[in-house]
Design a protein around this motif. Sequence first.
Motif, PDB file in Angstrom:
ATOM      1  N   PHE B 157       0.836  -1.204   0.000  1.00  0.00           N
ATOM      2  CA  PHE B 157       0.000   0.000   0.000  1.00  0.00           C
ATOM      3  C   PHE B 157       0.868   1.250   0.000  1.00  0.00           C
ATOM      4  O   PHE B 157       0.679   2.173  -0.794  1.00  0.00           O
ATOM      5  CB  PHE B 157      -0.900  -0.014   1.235  1.00  0.00           C
ATOM      6  CG  PHE B 157      -1.644   1.277   1.463  1.00  0.00           C
ATOM      7  CD1 PHE B 157      -2.834   1.521   0.790  1.00  0.00           C
ATOM      8  CD2 PHE B 157      -1.158   2.231   2.345  1.00  0.00           C
ATOM      9  CE1 PHE B 157      -3.524   2.710   0.993  1.00  0.00           C
ATOM     10  CE2 PHE B 157      -1.850   3.423   2.561  1.00  0.00           C
ATOM     11  CZ  PHE B 157      -3.032   3.664   1.880  1.00  0.00           C
ATOM     12  N   ARG B 158       1.849   1.269   0.889  1.00  0.00           N
ATOM     13  CA  ARG B 158       2.665   2.468   1.005  1.00  0.00           C
ATOM     14  C   ARG B 158       3.460   2.731  -0.283  1.00  0.00           C
ATOM     15  O   ARG B 158       3.611   3.878  -0.709  1.00  0.00           O
ATOM     16  CB  ARG B 158       3.643   2.329   2.182  1.00  0.00           C
ATOM     17  CG  ARG B 158       4.244   3.679   2.490  1.00  0.00           C
ATOM     18  CD  ARG B 158       5.257   3.648   3.604  1.00  0.00           C
ATOM     19  NE  ARG B 158       5.301   4.965   4.243  1.00  0.00           N
ATOM     20  CZ  ARG B 158       6.290   5.380   4.999  1.00  0.00           C
ATOM     21  NH1 ARG B 158       7.303   4.596   5.251  1.00  0.00           N
ATOM     22  NH2 ARG B 158       6.256   6.596   5.512  1.00  0.00           N
ATOM     23  N   GLU B 159       3.936   1.652  -0.887  1.00  0.00           N
ATOM     24  CA  GLU B 159       4.762   1.826  -2.098  1.00  0.00           C
ATOM     25  C   GLU B 159       3.949   2.283  -3.299  1.00  0.00           C
ATOM     26  O   GLU B 159       4.511   2.805  -4.264  1.00  0.00           O
ATOM     27  CB  GLU B 159       5.472   0.501  -2.435  1.00  0.00           C
ATOM     28  CG  GLU B 159       6.581   0.180  -1.450  1.00  0.00           C
ATOM     29  CD  GLU B 159       7.230  -1.183  -1.715  1.00  0.00           C
ATOM     30  OE1 GLU B 159       7.189  -1.656  -2.864  1.00  0.00           O
ATOM     31  OE2 GLU B 159       7.765  -1.759  -0.747  1.00  0.00           O
ATOM     32  N   THR B 160       2.652   2.076  -3.259  1.00  0.00           N
ATOM     33  CA  THR B 160       1.842   2.366  -4.446  1.00  0.00           C
ATOM     34  C   THR B 160       0.793   3.436  -4.189  1.00  0.00           C
ATOM     35  O   THR B 160      -0.065   3.683  -5.036  1.00  0.00           O
ATOM     36  CB  THR B 160       1.105   1.096  -4.904  1.00  0.00           C
ATOM     37  OG1 THR B 160       0.341   0.585  -3.808  1.00  0.00           O
ATOM     38  CG2 THR B 160       2.075   0.039  -5.379  1.00  0.00           C
ATOM     39  N   LYS B 161       0.875   4.068  -3.049  1.00  0.00           N
ATOM     40  CA  LYS B 161      -0.165   5.027  -2.669  1.00  0.00           C
ATOM     41  C   LYS B 161      -0.391   6.050  -3.781  1.00  0.00           C
ATOM     42  O   LYS B 161       0.554   6.643  -4.299  1.00  0.00           O
ATOM     43  CB  LYS B 161       0.257   5.720  -1.361  1.00  0.00           C
ATOM     44  CG  LYS B 161      -0.766   6.715  -0.862  1.00  0.00           C
ATOM     45  CD  LYS B 161      -1.278   6.445   0.537  1.00  0.00           C
ATOM     46  CE  LYS B 161      -2.598   7.145   0.757  1.00  0.00           C
ATOM     47  NZ  LYS B 161      -2.514   8.274   1.683  1.00  0.00           N
ATOM     48  N   GLY B 162      -1.639   6.250  -4.150  1.00  0.00           N
ATOM     49  CA  GLY B 162      -1.967   7.245  -5.156  1.00  0.00           C
ATOM     50  C   GLY B 162      -1.811   6.760  -6.585  1.00  0.00           C
ATOM     51  O   GLY B 162      -2.255   7.408  -7.520  1.00  0.00           O
ATOM     52  N   ARG B 163      -1.174   5.591  -6.755  1.00  0.00           N
ATOM     53  CA  ARG B 163      -0.990   5.079  -8.109  1.00  0.00           C
ATOM     54  C   ARG B 163      -2.058   4.047  -8.447  1.00  0.00           C
ATOM     55  O   ARG B 163      -2.536   3.331  -7.575  1.00  0.00           O
ATOM     56  CB  ARG B 163       0.393   4.415  -8.247  1.00  0.00           C
ATOM     57  CG  ARG B 163       1.532   5.423  -8.292  1.00  0.00           C
ATOM     58  CD  ARG B 163       2.760   4.787  -8.928  1.00  0.00           C
ATOM     59  NE  ARG B 163       3.417   3.823  -8.051  1.00  0.00           N
ATOM     60  CZ  ARG B 163       3.770   2.596  -8.418  1.00  0.00           C
ATOM     61  NH1 ARG B 163       3.492   2.136  -9.633  1.00  0.00           N
ATOM     62  NH2 ARG B 163       4.398   1.798  -7.566  1.00  0.00           N
ATOM     63  N   THR B 164      -2.401   3.989  -9.714  1.00  0.00           N
ATOM     64  CA  THR B 164      -3.185   2.852 -10.202  1.00  0.00           C
ATOM     65  C   THR B 164      -2.446   2.342 -11.436  1.00  0.00           C
ATOM     66  O   THR B 164      -1.399   2.872 -11.811  1.00  0.00           O
ATOM     67  CB  THR B 164      -4.624   3.258 -10.582  1.00  0.00           C
ATOM     68  OG1 THR B 164      -4.568   4.353 -11.501  1.00  0.00           O
ATOM     69  CG2 THR B 164      -5.430   3.656  -9.355  1.00  0.00           C
ATOM     70  N   GLY B 165      -2.989   1.322 -12.061  1.00  0.00           N
ATOM     71  CA  GLY B 165      -2.346   0.810 -13.272  1.00  0.00           C
ATOM     72  C   GLY B 165      -1.019   0.143 -13.001  1.00  0.00           C
ATOM     73  O   GLY B 165      -0.076   0.292 -13.765  1.00  0.00           O
ATOM     74  N   PHE B 166      -0.933  -0.585 -11.893  1.00  0.00           N
ATOM     75  CA  PHE B 166       0.281  -1.371 -11.640  1.00  0.00           C
ATOM     76  C   PHE B 166      -0.120  -2.839 -11.449  1.00  0.00           C
ATOM     77  O   PHE B 166      -1.265  -3.143 -11.101  1.00  0.00           O
ATOM     78  CB  PHE B 166       1.051  -0.846 -10.425  1.00  0.00           C
ATOM     79  CG  PHE B 166       0.252  -0.819  -9.144  1.00  0.00           C
ATOM     80  CD1 PHE B 166       0.229  -1.925  -8.312  1.00  0.00           C
ATOM     81  CD2 PHE B 166      -0.474   0.309  -8.771  1.00  0.00           C
ATOM     82  CE1 PHE B 166      -0.511  -1.913  -7.141  1.00  0.00           C
ATOM     83  CE2 PHE B 166      -1.215   0.329  -7.597  1.00  0.00           C
ATOM     84  CZ  PHE B 166      -1.234  -0.779  -6.781  1.00  0.00           C
ATOM     85  N   ALA B 167       0.850  -3.713 -11.678  1.00  0.00           N
ATOM     86  CA  ALA B 167       0.599  -5.135 -11.459  1.00  0.00           C
ATOM     87  C   ALA B 167       0.524  -5.390  -9.958  1.00  0.00           C
ATOM     88  O   ALA B 167       1.332  -4.855  -9.194  1.00  0.00           O
ATOM     89  CB  ALA B 167       1.718  -5.967 -12.073  1.00  0.00           C
ATOM     90  N   PRO B 168      -0.434  -6.179  -9.509  1.00  0.00           N
ATOM     91  CA  PRO B 168      -0.529  -6.437  -8.070  1.00  0.00           C
ATOM     92  C   PRO B 168       0.749  -7.096  -7.542  1.00  0.00           C
ATOM     93  O   PRO B 168       1.412  -7.832  -8.262  1.00  0.00           O
ATOM     94  CB  PRO B 168      -1.724  -7.379  -7.946  1.00  0.00           C
ATOM     95  CG  PRO B 168      -2.010  -7.878  -9.315  1.00  0.00           C
ATOM     96  CD  PRO B 168      -1.466  -6.880 -10.279  1.00  0.00           C
ATOM     97  N   TYR B 169       1.054  -6.786  -6.311  1.00  0.00           N
ATOM     98  CA  TYR B 169       2.206  -7.400  -5.664  1.00  0.00           C
ATOM     99  C   TYR B 169       1.942  -8.879  -5.412  1.00  0.00           C
ATOM    100  O   TYR B 169       0.807  -9.301  -5.244  1.00  0.00           O
ATOM    101  CB  TYR B 169       2.480  -6.696  -4.332  1.00  0.00           C
ATOM    102  CG  TYR B 169       3.186  -5.368  -4.496  1.00  0.00           C
ATOM    103  CD1 TYR B 169       2.644  -4.356  -5.285  1.00  0.00           C
ATOM    104  CD2 TYR B 169       4.406  -5.132  -3.877  1.00  0.00           C
ATOM    105  CE1 TYR B 169       3.308  -3.143  -5.446  1.00  0.00           C
ATOM    106  CE2 TYR B 169       5.071  -3.923  -4.021  1.00  0.00           C
ATOM    107  CZ  TYR B 169       4.514  -2.932  -4.812  1.00  0.00           C
ATOM    108  OH  TYR B 169       5.173  -1.747  -4.973  1.00  0.00           O
ATOM    109  N   GLY B 170       3.029  -9.636  -5.355  1.00  0.00           N
ATOM    110  CA  GLY B 170       2.950 -11.034  -4.928  1.00  0.00           C
ATOM    111  C   GLY B 170       3.677 -11.196  -3.608  1.00  0.00           C
ATOM    112  O   GLY B 170       4.062 -10.202  -2.967  1.00  0.00           O
ATOM    113  N   ASN B 171       3.892 -12.438  -3.197  1.00  0.00           N
ATOM    114  CA  ASN B 171       4.652 -12.689  -1.971  1.00  0.00           C
ATOM    115  C   ASN B 171       6.012 -12.005  -2.072  1.00  0.00           C
ATOM    116  O   ASN B 171       6.683 -12.148  -3.096  1.00  0.00           O
ATOM    117  CB  ASN B 171       4.888 -14.187  -1.790  1.00  0.00           C
ATOM    118  CG  ASN B 171       3.613 -14.962  -1.594  1.00  0.00           C
ATOM    119  OD1 ASN B 171       2.552 -14.567  -2.071  1.00  0.00           O
ATOM    120  ND2 ASN B 171       3.707 -16.071  -0.900  1.00  0.00           N
TER     121      ASN B 171
END
Lengths: 180, 180
Positions: B157-171
């Motif tokens: 969440f913190r690394e992507t805050k405010g962004r969309t259009g990214f691949a979801p994180y995995g483990n």
Amino acid sequence: MVNAPTVPVSFSLKTPEGDERDRRVCDTCGFIDYVNPRIVAGVVAYSGDRILLCRRAIEPRKGYWTLPAGFMEQGESVEEGARREAREEAMAEVEFETLLAVYSIPRISQVQLMYRARLINQPSPGPESSEVLLAGWDEIPWLDLAFPSVKWALEAFRETKGRTGFAPYGNPPGTEALTR
Amino acid sequence: MVNAPTVPVSFSLKTPEGDERDRRVCDTCGFIDYVNPRIVAGVVAYSGDRILLCRRAIEPRKGYWTLPAGFMEQGESVEEGARREAREEAMAEVEFETLLAVYSIPRISQVQLMYRARLINQPSPGPESSEVLLAGWDEIPWLDLAFPSVKWALEAFRETKGRTGFAPYGNPPGTEALTR
């Protein structure tokens, strides 16, 4: 091992304490049969401009074309499930690139996670497939696809080819009637 | 309704025809107990710089802090499951923004799908929570988080805050020992 009982097993619908839904509860031992949606893991595997399709040798939709995909098993990751299905259905070895789509099919309580992957060997039919096909876009048997989500995943693949770093696709708009 | 049998139900491990794995098969009626991984749907719900956490009122990990998340039910989409869990655990109403992460936990046969969502009301504890907290980043009870994946999702969440259009994180890399 307990000896086999010789009477039919019977379940009744009851709401367990602390729960809010009816569950199937065994009338004998109180076992609660929690049923949750199942995950289908699969791949759109490609080689150059061609996409790997499998012709189903089993029901449902025997004879129709699908992407390598199937129910995840206990003890594996989603990617491992998708890799196993590619092997089982098309003897295919793949390299994963990205998560292409997450589809919810509430009507049949399935969640499908479809990856884009590069095909790295020559595929051939596994026991659940009667044929495999490496199809160019215009050679895809569109009228003989096994499931709506096969078409969705193929279209998501085409729209994102060569790209990574995108949010996975969900159910396309207007497809509620197919999933509810 | 069949009358209740009065003997214990017994299952044996057998490989059904056409299958490759042992399944629990009922000795009486032949029912095959296919067990598949379960999906946990949840949210990192935020309001401004604060993130919604719930203190667990139930086992496992009673007393520890978690994100609203829980097992998907039959007949719902993943998003509907996450929305229901936010309501049940924190009386929270949310607006979904993006799929933040997909975690596989083979050890316990779970796949977790975590969404980022905007919190649009004032949360309060539901029946499975003893407290809710809207925590700034430095107020998160890092040492008292219920599960490793709670920390992973907070960091994603913190690394992507405010962004969309990214691949979801995995483990996250290096976490095999926690999931296998």
